[in-house]
Scaffold this active site. Structure first.
Site, PDB file in Angstrom:
ATOM      1  N   ASP A  74       0.820  -1.211   0.000  1.00 47.75           N
ATOM      2  CA  ASP A  74       0.000   0.000   0.000  1.00 47.75           C
ATOM      3  C   ASP A  74       0.853   1.260   0.000  1.00 47.75           C
ATOM      4  O   ASP A  74       2.063   1.206   0.230  1.00 47.75           O
ATOM      5  CB  ASP A  74      -0.954  -0.001   1.212  1.00 47.75           C
ATOM      6  CG  ASP A  74      -0.279  -0.428   2.510  1.00 47.75           C
ATOM      7  OD1 ASP A  74       0.958  -0.398   2.574  1.00 47.75           O
ATOM      8  OD2 ASP A  74      -0.990  -0.796   3.456  1.00 47.75           O
ATOM      9  N   ASN A 143      -7.299  -2.818  14.125  1.00 51.65           N
ATOM     10  CA  ASN A 143      -8.699  -3.125  13.804  1.00 51.65           C
ATOM     11  C   ASN A 143      -8.814  -4.337  12.880  1.00 51.65           C
ATOM     12  O   ASN A 143      -9.871  -4.589  12.319  1.00 51.65           O
ATOM     13  CB  ASN A 143      -9.364  -1.901  13.152  1.00 51.65           C
ATOM     14  CG  ASN A 143      -8.669  -1.502  11.859  1.00 51.65           C
ATOM     15  OD1 ASN A 143      -7.712  -2.150  11.441  1.00 51.65           O
ATOM     16  ND2 ASN A 143      -9.155  -0.464  11.216  1.00 51.65           N
ATOM     17  N   HIS A 145      -7.025  -4.810  10.070  1.00 47.78           N
ATOM     18  CA  HIS A 145      -6.741  -4.596   8.652  1.00 47.78           C
ATOM     19  C   HIS A 145      -5.441  -5.275   8.239  1.00 47.78           C
ATOM     20  O   HIS A 145      -4.522  -5.458   9.035  1.00 47.78           O
ATOM     21  CB  HIS A 145      -6.784  -3.106   8.250  1.00 47.78           C
ATOM     22  CG  HIS A 145      -5.640  -2.256   8.692  1.00 47.78           C
ATOM     23  ND1 HIS A 145      -5.792  -0.961   9.141  1.00 47.78           N
ATOM     24  CD2 HIS A 145      -4.308  -2.484   8.732  1.00 47.78           C
ATOM     25  CE1 HIS A 145      -4.621  -0.445   9.424  1.00 47.78           C
ATOM     26  NE2 HIS A 145      -3.696  -1.350   9.196  1.00 47.78           N
ATOM     27  N   GLU A 150      -9.535  -2.160   5.216  1.00 43.42           N
ATOM     28  CA  GLU A 150     -10.179  -1.791   6.472  1.00 43.42           C
ATOM     29  C   GLU A 150     -11.437  -2.630   6.722  1.00 43.42           C
ATOM     30  O   GLU A 150     -11.954  -3.250   5.784  1.00 43.42           O
ATOM     31  CB  GLU A 150     -10.561  -0.303   6.420  1.00 43.42           C
ATOM     32  CG  GLU A 150      -9.368   0.639   6.257  1.00 43.42           C
ATOM     33  CD  GLU A 150      -8.575   0.828   7.547  1.00 43.42           C
ATOM     34  OE1 GLU A 150      -8.496  -0.115   8.356  1.00 43.42           O
ATOM     35  OE2 GLU A 150      -8.021   1.928   7.741  1.00 43.42           O
TER      36      GLU A 150
HETATM   37  C1  GLP Z   1      -0.364   0.144   8.620  1.00 43.47           C
HETATM   38  C2  GLP Z   1      -0.107  -0.662   7.334  1.00 43.47           C
HETATM   39  C3  GLP Z   1      -0.250  -2.144   7.536  1.00 43.47           C
HETATM   40  C4  GLP Z   1       0.399  -2.542   8.848  1.00 43.47           C
HETATM   41  C5  GLP Z   1      -0.359  -1.934   9.982  1.00 43.47           C
HETATM   42  C6  GLP Z   1       0.243  -2.234  11.351  1.00 43.47           C
HETATM   43  O1  GLP Z   1      -1.463   0.973   8.607  1.00 43.47           O
HETATM   44  N1  GLP Z   1      -0.900  -0.244   6.217  1.00 43.47           N
HETATM   45  O2  GLP Z   1       0.325  -2.823   6.436  1.00 43.47           O
HETATM   46  O3  GLP Z   1       0.389  -3.940   8.990  1.00 43.47           O
HETATM   47  O4  GLP Z   1      -0.547  -0.553   9.825  1.00 43.47           O
HETATM   48  O5  GLP Z   1       1.319  -1.427  11.630  1.00 43.47           O
HETATM   49  P1  GLP Z   1       2.322  -1.643  12.833  1.00 43.47           P
HETATM   50  O6  GLP Z   1       3.186  -2.772  12.432  1.00 43.47           O
HETATM   51  O7  GLP Z   1       3.081  -0.350  12.910  1.00 43.47           O
HETATM   52  O8  GLP Z   1       1.502  -1.919  14.031  1.00 43.47           O
END
Ligand code: GLP
Length: 255
Positions: A74, A143, A145, A150
């Site tokens: 993304d 959440n 995702h 989402e």
């Molecule tokens: C972001 C990314 C995800 C990631 C998630 C968790 O928003 N788009 O790909 O897995 O958040 O992030 P973190 O590893 O910092 O908790």
């Protein structure tokens, strides 16, 4: 410790360091088996340790990225690729500029192109032209995702424009000066792209992820918890440190 649960492999290790190393080793094994592997890559704080191990293993000539192809999950909309908040910047910092990946082989959706739909379509076509993603690495949002898929996402979606959930904006605000600066939209590959990957490896760390990890693995398969769809994938490894596994450990021991 390794468990099988609903056809998935759950690997629980004591520390974040240990799961980071395991994730890196799984990727290196994949690239050793197939030097032109197509790898799906995540951002976020969780995979930083994995990237550090990958760089170290490349420096030690254990792995060669020359023919590896990568597709990132993304990118935020309307953030320039050289902005330190962009996922493009993140990838250059943590991996691309530190190993011998060829620029032509790395892919991240453009968040600044004037036509986001065109970007999405082209991204899906490009993944398709490279064949299937051999190994997709994922983190998980608070959440549920994966990528930026989402809650209430359509499971059949390919790459698409996403409006970020209030919970995601709150969680990602820690990377920005204020919550207002967090982009409200992003481009993300879809659940369909993720489900088409041959192998999926999801990493989760810390107590903050323990409840959503439980929902992903033990709750119903529902678009309300996008990661729950992984219960239907036939080659998934979930790497958890002890803290992220806190809620599921009691359930596993009684199986
Ligand atoms: C972001 C990314 C995800 C990631 C998630 C968790 O928003 N788009 O790909 O897995 O958040 O992030 P973190 O590893 O910092 O908790």
């Amino acid at each position: 410790m390794r468990y099988r649960h609903k056809g998935m492999t759950l690997q629980i290790e004591s520390t974040y360091e240990a799961i980071s190393q395991t994730a890196a080793r799984m990727l290196v094994a994949q690239i050793t088996l197939k030097n032109d592997s197509v790898i799906g890559l995540p951002t976020g704080s969780t995979p930083e340790g994995m990237y550090a191990y990958l760089v170290k293993m490349a420096e030690e000539h254990i792995v060669d990225f020359r023919d590896v192809v990568t597709f990132n999950l993304d990118e935020y909309l309307n953030i320039a690729s050289d902005d330190p908040q962009s996922y493009t910047y993140y990838m250059h910092k943590h991996l691309f500029d530190q190993v011998n990946l060829q620029a032509k082989n790395t892919h991240i959706p453009s968040g600044t192109h004037s036509n986001a739909d065109e970007v999405c379509q082209a991204y899906d076509i490009s993944i398709f032209q490279h064949g299937k993603i051999d190994m997709q690495i994922l983190g998980i949002g608070n959440n549920g995702h994966i990528g930026f898929n989402e809650p209430d996402i359509k499971f059949e979606a390919g790459t698409h424009l996403v409006t970020l959930d209030a919970e995601t904006i709150r969680a990602n605000a820690r990377f920005f000066k204020t919550a207002q600066e967090v982009p409200k939209e992003a481009i993300s590959i879809g659940i369909r792209n993720i489900m088409q990957a041959k192998k999926v490896v999801l990493i989760a760390s810390g107590e903050g992820k323990a409840e959503i990890v439980k929902q992903m693995l033990f709750g119903p398969i529902t678009p309300k918890v996008p990661a729950s769809i992984l219960q239907l994938h036939n080659d998934v490894t979930i790497l958890l440190d002890q803290a992220a596994a806190k809620e599921i450990l009691p359930l596993l021991s009684i199986q």
